[in-house]
Design an enzyme around this catalytic site. Structure first.
Site, PDB file in Angstrom:
ATOM      1  N   ARG A 151       0.379  17.592  -8.828  1.00 49.79           N
ATOM      2  CA  ARG A 151      -0.229  16.329  -9.245  1.00 49.79           C
ATOM      3  C   ARG A 151      -1.709  16.226  -8.873  1.00 49.79           C
ATOM      4  NH1 ARG A 151       1.883  10.894  -9.549  1.00 49.79           N
ATOM      5  NH2 ARG A 151       0.506   9.299  -8.680  1.00 49.79           N
ATOM      6  N   TYR A 153      -5.958   6.464 -13.480  1.00 43.09           N
ATOM      7  CA  TYR A 153      -4.721   7.120 -13.856  1.00 43.09           C
ATOM      8  C   TYR A 153      -3.556   6.204 -13.514  1.00 43.09           C
ATOM      9  CZ  TYR A 153      -2.798   8.159  -9.291  1.00 43.09           C
ATOM     10  OH  TYR A 153      -2.234   8.034  -8.060  1.00 43.09           O
ATOM     11  N   TRP A 180      -2.155  13.656  -2.471  1.00 43.44           N
ATOM     12  CA  TRP A 180      -3.521  13.453  -2.977  1.00 43.44           C
ATOM     13  C   TRP A 180      -3.908  11.978  -2.916  1.00 43.44           C
ATOM     14  CZ3 TRP A 180      -5.854  10.715  -6.915  1.00 43.44           C
ATOM     15  CH2 TRP A 180      -7.108  11.147  -7.351  1.00 43.44           C
ATOM     16  N   ASP A 181      -3.022  11.099  -3.349  1.00 47.50           N
ATOM     17  CA  ASP A 181      -3.317   9.659  -3.401  1.00 47.50           C
ATOM     18  C   ASP A 181      -3.711   9.121  -2.030  1.00 47.50           C
ATOM     19  OD1 ASP A 181      -1.841   8.429  -6.202  1.00 47.50           O
ATOM     20  OD2 ASP A 181      -1.194  10.392  -5.491  1.00 47.50           O
ATOM     21  N   THR A 182      -2.894   9.452  -1.041  1.00 44.28           N
ATOM     22  CA  THR A 182      -3.162   8.966   0.310  1.00 44.28           C
ATOM     23  C   THR A 182      -4.454   9.539   0.869  1.00 44.28           C
ATOM     24  OG1 THR A 182      -0.821   8.605   0.842  1.00 44.28           O
ATOM     25  CG2 THR A 182      -2.308   8.978   2.692  1.00 44.28           C
TER      26      THR A 182
END
Length: 239
Positions: free
Chosen positions: A76, A94, A185-187
């Protein structure tokens, strides 16, 4: 051809059925936000269920849709990095292809960046949030986000909601420091952005759990390990 202001990205891995709903709804919503001045990038990550062919066919009939295909599985995070690097909009965002976060929030997401925020992120854990999910996932999510707040010093409540927007130039300046290539990745983006002084808006969303999503013991262990690795990078290696 009008200048592209907004680039929306759909990360996809074997999501053929979800794409049938997500693409037309995305185009309809984006048209209202930025008429003509947007693109919809499908970051398709090594799918084997016909997702590639479906998007390619859609792309031939609508120039606003762009397929970004990878033969190998990137994960991701890497798929998003690639999509944002190739995006043309000054605002990039996104959201998950299953539209778990109600797409009615997209004007608010893009609007926050227009108002001067560097990052905007939906939150399932604010008091005003309207969410429906299983008890197991709810406990795991709250525990994980408490760990991130406690160990990594984040002031945000929900780090993993798949509904985020960015000023593209500010995001691209941050990405070389981000090491996570998959779900974390988000965190990591949010934690590193806070430490770099980025302006972030977190807002409540309406969110519904998709089918077939479960939390395994292995996932919980991986979550905790990823948090501690980032703490090490930030405080010991000074990454």
């Amino acid at each position: 051809m009008p200048e592209i202001e907004v680039s929306a990205v759909l990360p996809v891995y074997n999501d053929r059925a979800a794409l049938e709903v997500a693409i037309p709804r995305s185009l309809e919503t984006l048209e209202a936000i930025a008429p003509g001045g947007f693109e919809l990038i499908v970051a398709e990550d090594g799918s084997t269920d016909g997702s590639t062919e479906f998007v390619r066919e859609y792309e031939t009939g609508d120039p606003r849709v762009h397929l970004m295909h990878s033969d190998e599985r990137l994960g991701r995070g890497r798929a998003l990095n690639r999509a944002f690097a190739g995006a043309k909009g000054s605002i990039v965002c996104y959201y998950d292809v299953d539209l778990a976060t109600d797409i009615q929030h997209l004007p608010e997401l893009v609007g926050a960046i227009r108002e001067g925020y560097d990052i905007a992120t939906g939150s399932r854990l604010l008091p005003e949030s309207d969410i429906t999910r299983s008890g197991g996932r709810e406990i795991a999510s709250r525990g994980y986000n408490l760990l991130v707040r406690t160990v990594l010093g984040s002031s945000l409540h929900d780090h993993q909601c798949g509904f985020k927007g960015f000023r593209r130039d500010r995001l691209l300046a941050l990405l070389p420091t981000v090491t996570a290539d998959h779900w974390f990745w988000d965190t990591e983006v949010l934690v590193r952005a806070q430490k770099s002084g980025y302006r972030i808006q977190e807002f409540p969303v309406r969110w519904r759990q998709g089918p077939g999503t479960t939390v395994r013991r292995k996932d919980v262990i991986e979550m905790g390990s990823a948090v501690m690795r980032l703490w090490w990078h930030l405080h010991v290696e000074k990454g």
